[in-house]
Design a protein around this motif. Sequence first.
Motif, short mmCIF file in Angstrom:
data_model
loop_
_atom_site.label_atom_id
_atom_site.label_comp_id
_atom_site.label_asym_id
_atom_site.label_seq_id
_atom_site.Cartn_x
_atom_site.Cartn_y
_atom_site.Cartn_z
N SER A 218 -19.26 -50.56 -3.99
CA SER A 218 -18.45 -51.10 -3.10
C SER A 218 -17.01 -51.46 -3.61
O SER A 218 -16.75 -51.32 -4.90
CB SER A 218 -19.19 -52.70 -2.81
N GLN A 219 -16.23 -51.53 -2.56
CA GLN A 219 -14.68 -51.85 -3.02
C GLN A 219 -14.30 -53.33 -2.44
O GLN A 219 -13.13 -53.40 -2.53
CB GLN A 219 -13.68 -50.77 -2.51
N SER A 220 -15.21 -53.94 -1.67
CA SER A 220 -14.87 -55.12 -0.93
C SER A 220 -15.54 -56.18 -1.50
O SER A 220 -16.38 -56.34 -2.28
CB SER A 220 -15.13 -54.85 0.40
N GLU A 221 -14.73 -57.65 -1.14
CA GLU A 221 -15.41 -58.70 -1.68
C GLU A 221 -16.90 -59.07 -1.22
O GLU A 221 -17.78 -59.71 -1.70
CB GLU A 221 -14.53 -59.89 -1.37
N ASP A 222 -17.17 -58.32 0.16
CA ASP A 222 -18.43 -58.67 0.63
C ASP A 222 -19.49 -57.99 0.07
O ASP A 222 -20.78 -57.97 0.78
CB ASP A 222 -18.41 -58.80 2.34
N LYS A 223 -19.15 -56.94 -0.83
CA LYS A 223 -20.05 -56.10 -1.48
C LYS A 223 -20.73 -55.04 -0.46
O LYS A 223 -21.69 -54.66 -0.38
CB LYS A 223 -21.14 -56.74 -1.99
N ARG A 224 -19.94 -54.65 0.48
CA ARG A 224 -20.36 -53.54 1.53
C ARG A 224 -20.28 -52.33 0.78
O ARG A 224 -19.40 -51.72 0.28
CB ARG A 224 -19.16 -53.56 2.56
N ASN A 225 -21.37 -51.77 0.52
CA ASN A 225 -21.64 -50.42 -0.25
C ASN A 225 -21.39 -49.16 0.59
O ASN A 225 -22.59 -48.39 0.88
CB ASN A 225 -23.16 -50.25 -1.09
N GLU A 226 -20.36 -48.98 1.11
CA GLU A 226 -20.11 -47.68 1.76
C GLU A 226 -19.39 -46.68 0.83
O GLU A 226 -18.89 -45.67 1.63
CB GLU A 226 -19.23 -48.15 3.01
N TYR A 227 -19.49 -46.60 -0.42
CA TYR A 227 -18.71 -45.68 -1.13
C TYR A 227 -19.90 -45.05 -1.93
O TYR A 227 -20.63 -45.47 -2.43
CB TYR A 227 -17.62 -46.30 -2.11
N LEU A 228 -19.58 -43.65 -2.07
CA LEU A 228 -20.26 -43.07 -3.15
C LEU A 228 -19.28 -42.36 -4.36
O LEU A 228 -18.35 -41.84 -3.75
CB LEU A 228 -21.08 -41.67 -2.84
N TYR A 241 -16.08 -40.66 -2.01
CA TYR A 241 -16.61 -40.56 -0.78
C TYR A 241 -16.89 -41.88 -0.17
O TYR A 241 -17.42 -42.64 -0.60
CB TYR A 241 -17.96 -39.65 -0.79
N LYS A 242 -16.56 -41.79 1.22
CA LYS A 242 -16.80 -43.08 2.07
C LYS A 242 -17.54 -42.73 3.26
O LYS A 242 -17.46 -41.57 4.17
CB LYS A 242 -15.46 -43.71 2.61
N VAL A 243 -18.57 -43.59 3.50
CA VAL A 243 -19.35 -43.40 4.94
C VAL A 243 -18.79 -44.33 5.85
O VAL A 243 -18.66 -45.62 5.53
CB VAL A 243 -20.76 -43.81 4.45
N ASN A 244 -18.42 -43.78 6.87
CA ASN A 244 -17.61 -44.67 7.88
C ASN A 244 -18.66 -45.08 8.91
O ASN A 244 -19.02 -44.33 9.88
CB ASN A 244 -16.58 -43.74 8.58
N LEU A 245 -19.02 -46.25 8.75
CA LEU A 245 -19.72 -47.07 10.06
C LEU A 245 -18.94 -48.36 10.62
O LEU A 245 -19.49 -49.45 10.02
CB LEU A 245 -21.12 -47.44 9.51
N GLY A 290 -15.72 -33.92 1.76
CA GLY A 290 -16.15 -35.15 1.87
C GLY A 290 -16.58 -35.23 3.41
O GLY A 290 -17.15 -36.34 3.78
N GLU A 291 -16.45 -34.15 4.09
CA GLU A 291 -16.88 -34.39 5.50
C GLU A 291 -18.51 -34.16 5.72
O GLU A 291 -18.90 -33.48 4.96
CB GLU A 291 -16.00 -33.11 6.29
N THR A 292 -18.88 -34.68 7.01
CA THR A 292 -20.32 -34.61 7.17
C THR A 292 -20.55 -33.12 7.76
O THR A 292 -20.04 -32.53 8.72
CB THR A 292 -20.79 -35.28 8.31
N VAL A 293 -21.56 -32.34 7.23
CA VAL A 293 -21.89 -30.84 7.80
C VAL A 293 -23.17 -30.93 8.43
O VAL A 293 -23.48 -30.05 9.31
CB VAL A 293 -21.87 -30.04 6.55
#
Length: 541
Positions: A218-228, A241-245, A290-293
């Motif tokens: 995570s990179q945010s205070e809410d601990k949103r784990n959207e990164y690898l 890498y970031k997963v965009n939701l 980093g793109e989705t294939v």
Amino acid sequence: MTFLILALAAGWIIIAENTSQTVSFSIFHSASTTSSETSLIEEQEEMEKEWRQEYIDGNHTFDNPMVIQDPYGEAPLTALTKFRTENPSRITVTVASRGDVQDITHTYPAFNQEHEVPVLGLYPGTDNEVTIEAEDRQGNVQEQTVSLETDDTPAFAHNREVIESSPAEMEPGLTFITPGKSKAYGVDEQGDIRWYSSRTGGFVFKRLSNGNLLLGASQSEDKRNEYLFETDMLGKIQNQYKVNLPNYEDTNVIHHDAIELPNNNLLVTVHDNSNAYEEDTMVEIDRATGETVETLDLKDIFPAEAYEEYSGPNESDGDWMHLNAIWYDKENRSILISGRHQSAVLSLTYPEMNINWILGAPEGWSADMAKKVLEPENGNLKYPGAQHAPMILPDQDDNPDTKDVLLFDNNTTITRGDESISRDYSQGIQYRINEEEGTVETVWKYGEERGKDFFSNVVGDADYMYETTNRLLTSGYQKVNDGYQATIVETAGDTGEVVYELELSGIKKGDGRVVYRSERMPLYPEAWNYSSASPSGASSD
């Protein structure tokens, strides 16, 4: 009111128009779900420039080495030493350990004059003694000892009690503890912390084929784990890498697993929030861009009633599958997936997702899927319930038709299974599957004999140890009087003899420190091949 629907590469945009307002919103779509970022990589490059310039400005010989503790701000129990030797030399670095624990030592085999040497395995809250040896080609050895003082034991660490430890019979390495949503750390055979990440992570903690770590973070205070993050053991980030939701409100974006595929790409469990369901989708990420294939939706292989009529845990969230693990089967180019809420492990061709077989109790399947359900070899079988972490073992019986699968059976009946023993115990269990005949039998298990004390309703892990053939089991969320604890057990070979047991306590209900998995790995990865030559004017022969 009129509606205009635009199909864009980044997803669907729906625009509602009337005389008073225009409302727009985007929905997750398979065309672009992941991306590559460089912000932290660039920050670390600036850090490197500063200490490399400091090295150039100084006179750092073997007798006066430059030492940078936690050089990238990501791994506090690491350091980097930089110095020059008069003759080309190979370097050995040793961190002194306490008591009977073996010192942590590593030799960098290349002969160089300019050296940049990682130091791993420091204790927290300690004035660590680090010995550096330089041996030239003639066998002459110089030795230098430096002291590295570290901060106190991190507050996020569990209370740790070693119940059993027989190092001579254990798989070598540290035991790395992967939290649900906290910071990963590694302990030695006495339970002392020797490495940890300063980044809040989530579920994913794995070693890649190049020796780097793959971290869910995570990179945010809410601990949103959207990164690898792909990092080395010093914490230097190689890829981000970031997963965009954007429309997913919960914080568990990368909810359970990520693996490295043979083509070097990453396969990651995510959500498809274009509908009312979650935790039933995977994306393949191009490692270079980093793109989705590929996007793989498990609703494509299950009948609609499986998700539309699901009634069980997290029903209101549409969590009908709860995909919690992936394993790549290189032998037949397939993947194993674990669906907690279906109490089943499926073997699927990849990426076509044709079903090879299903390991799960026989009731409740559609007619087509029922044909793929494995039949008990001896007429009776303990099927997995709410299981975690299936993995394929090396060949165990010299039979090309069979495949051994080890997993952690939480033994909670969801959708299907034996209600009469549900929640009585959890266990590590090894199944032998005859893929040619479509049959399955149990060949090893551990945990049932410990009853309720080893029961974990959620989370868990089972790993085969390749050097010793031991098994490492993690019962990660056990109810005790004052909250919860986790138990990590290593058993010897096929005997079930406990050679290591670590109890982790102090976990509260809903705590991000729930122990999702544990891994036994060497601190210095063999594939890392970190050169001891300094990038700033390296010299070697």
